[in-house]
Design an enzyme around this catalytic site. Sequence first.
Site, PDB file in Angstrom:
ATOM      1  N   SER A 583      19.802  23.523  35.220  1.00 55.93           N
ATOM      2  CA  SER A 583      19.204  24.666  35.608  1.00 55.93           C
ATOM      3  C   SER A 583      17.824  24.424  36.299  1.00 55.93           C
ATOM      4  O   SER A 583      17.263  23.428  36.065  1.00 55.93           O
ATOM      5  CB  SER A 583      18.599  25.448  34.098  1.00 55.93           C
ATOM      6  OG  SER A 583      19.996  25.802  33.358  1.00 55.93           O
ATOM      7  N   CYS A 584      17.606  25.285  37.162  1.00 52.30           N
ATOM      8  CA  CYS A 584      16.030  25.457  37.448  1.00 52.30           C
ATOM      9  C   CYS A 584      15.732  26.949  37.447  1.00 52.30           C
ATOM     10  O   CYS A 584      16.341  27.694  36.528  1.00 52.30           O
ATOM     11  CB  CYS A 584      15.935  24.919  38.871  1.00 52.30           C
ATOM     12  SG  CYS A 584      16.949  25.781  40.283  1.00 52.30           S
ATOM     13  N   LYS A 585      14.801  27.273  38.042  1.00 57.27           N
ATOM     14  CA  LYS A 585      14.550  28.761  37.835  1.00 57.27           C
ATOM     15  C   LYS A 585      15.735  29.991  38.158  1.00 57.27           C
ATOM     16  O   LYS A 585      16.054  30.857  37.524  1.00 57.27           O
ATOM     17  CB  LYS A 585      13.343  29.215  39.010  1.00 57.27           C
ATOM     18  CG  LYS A 585      12.724  30.540  38.940  1.00 57.27           C
ATOM     19  CD  LYS A 585      11.621  30.744  39.484  1.00 57.27           C
ATOM     20  CE  LYS A 585      11.618  30.730  41.019  1.00 57.27           C
ATOM     21  NZ  LYS A 585      10.479  31.161  41.700  1.00 57.27           N
TER      22      LYS A 585
END
Length: 666
Positions: A583-585
């Site tokens: 995950s990132c933003k």
Amino acid sequence: MFYECVCNVFLCLQDSLLCDTLHGSMHDRDNSPMMRAGPPPDNHSLTYRDESSPVCKVYRFQTESSRWMLVREQMSDSPLTSSLPKQLLSCYIQEDRRRIQELRDLGDLSPHWEVLRSDVIAHYSHLISTYKETLTELNKLTGSSASFKSSCNKTDRHLEFIPVNLHTQRMQVTSWYDVVTVGAPSDHYQGFKHGGLQRLLNKPDSDKKRCVCVSPVYRSIFYSSDQSSRAREILSSVTQLQPLISGLAEELLQAALEVSPQRVQETLTKLAHRVRHMQTLTHYKHTHTHTTNTRTHTHYKHTHAHYKNMDPSPWHEHLLPLVITLRECVCEAVDRARSAMTFVLLQGAATQASQGLAVTHRRDAVFSQALCAVVCGFALRIYAGVEDKPFLLQLCEVGLVAQFEGLLSTYGDEIGMLEDMEVGVSDLKRISFRITEAKSEQPADLLPTVSGQRGGFCVEVPLPSETYLLLPGELRDGRGLRVHPLLFNIGINQQQSLAERFGDSSLQERINQRSCEMLKSYYSTLREKLPNLTLPSSLSQSTVDDLLTSLDQSLEMKKRKNVEVLWLAASICRRLNGIRLTSCKSAKDRTSMSVTLEQCTLLREEHTLNAELFNKALDCMRREGCRLENVEKNIGSRKYAFNSIQLKTFPKPYRPPEGTYGKVDT
């Protein structure tokens, strides 16, 4: 669901014949319902994609031995994106309705408790109203909008419970390598002005908006969801026992009138069983009925002793006052138990409500997003390992690691996202899985379902009959299965540079250290319970123990942007048959850099990709592969949302090739 996906991809690189034109077809039978069927292409296109099909790419890379290996990359969204949030919302609504009814069933209360009850009921009524509205809107989603939430929609009020950009990212060489990619589970609609869940849950009540005010005297008394559930069970059992004991007391007196020794003895035996049962229930440490409980048991013993020592003729005359006293003691014990359980139930409800509507709502939404991602990964892992006996044994005995990789910075809004994600991932401990036999092979019957309440949810994963029958009896009997959620986060962007120079990275350090300890604990339990278990093999000479030691050392280094932590955690997870999630933003740009790097690393370390061609293979996947399709799917542009100045702050392995990035609206 079974399908065949045919891909013909032309990919070539400058300076090296790394990928060739692939004439003909590459076929695959993927037995996971998390991936969707689609028709084959009608031409030899660079990319095969339509609204209902996975994106497929095929590469031909050269190995160290100058041979060629075929690599298939595949990406697909998931129907779980909306199906699980809708089920979860229904569970929340049902749970809160039950809470309201339980509180109403408590009858007349003192003024203080009546005010508290009214406030708690208002709290849950508001949640029910909000969740019903959200559920109505989600039920309107159809087609591709039901299986995909783009990064542009992450602040949409009615899509709070839906994960951002959830996809399965798969690579096949001789076997499949899976990663679930998803935007960090967090509440973008409410925003991060006041932080995320980890901070909000630890704020004083005076700082929380629209919370139920609980007296400090009572707030210091906390009852867990397990204790509240136990209180409900006791209240129900005690209520049922009272008429049973009264009935047996009447039966005893009738037997005494008939001067029937055998019937009197039989009735006394039954009465003894019921009284002992009530004694056990009312001795529960939160009922505070020990004195009455003792009196009840004492009067039963006196009744039994009198029967043994007296002549048959005056039995009824001697037993009557003892039976009356026994009844009184039982009534008193029931009343006190009801009062004590009422306190536990109301206090438990009030404690939850005191978090505030916004925080409760936020936690429910973040959990929903995390749940979708981990269920997607669990289902893929089950299908991949359905004939792997060591894996199934591990699954039964110790459960699976679910390792979330975060690329969020500890600066600005992303601190709040990370605080949300930390709580959302941790809350996954509250779920258990069961594998069931699907009613049919229709897509709807193969989708996982969720039931339960906030204290504990059960996810049922249906398998087609043919696949289900391959499982050992223990799994077919419905054994509960667990995942062990872990989060490792390393910020890699320009904001992380600011955090490391002028801010604070302690949140990231604490999260990583805690997850490392949990990972070591899991491995220790695995080796203790299954010392002879065969784990997945690797061409690497490093053992899991070696990797854990390296992870420990890497965390102690306090190195800036120490992405080695992520690489080691991912390697350990795969060696332990775990579930990988990244995950990132919004799971679009940084996540794309991470999964392509992981794929090429696996090709080099496990399939002898020519080391001199590693960077070119990496650039190829980033320029021509599935992840650029993901970017276009989200924002309508085939450009990663980076600029050249930002990329100078990125670790080198996370920088895309020239021409693939630029200023875009995300």
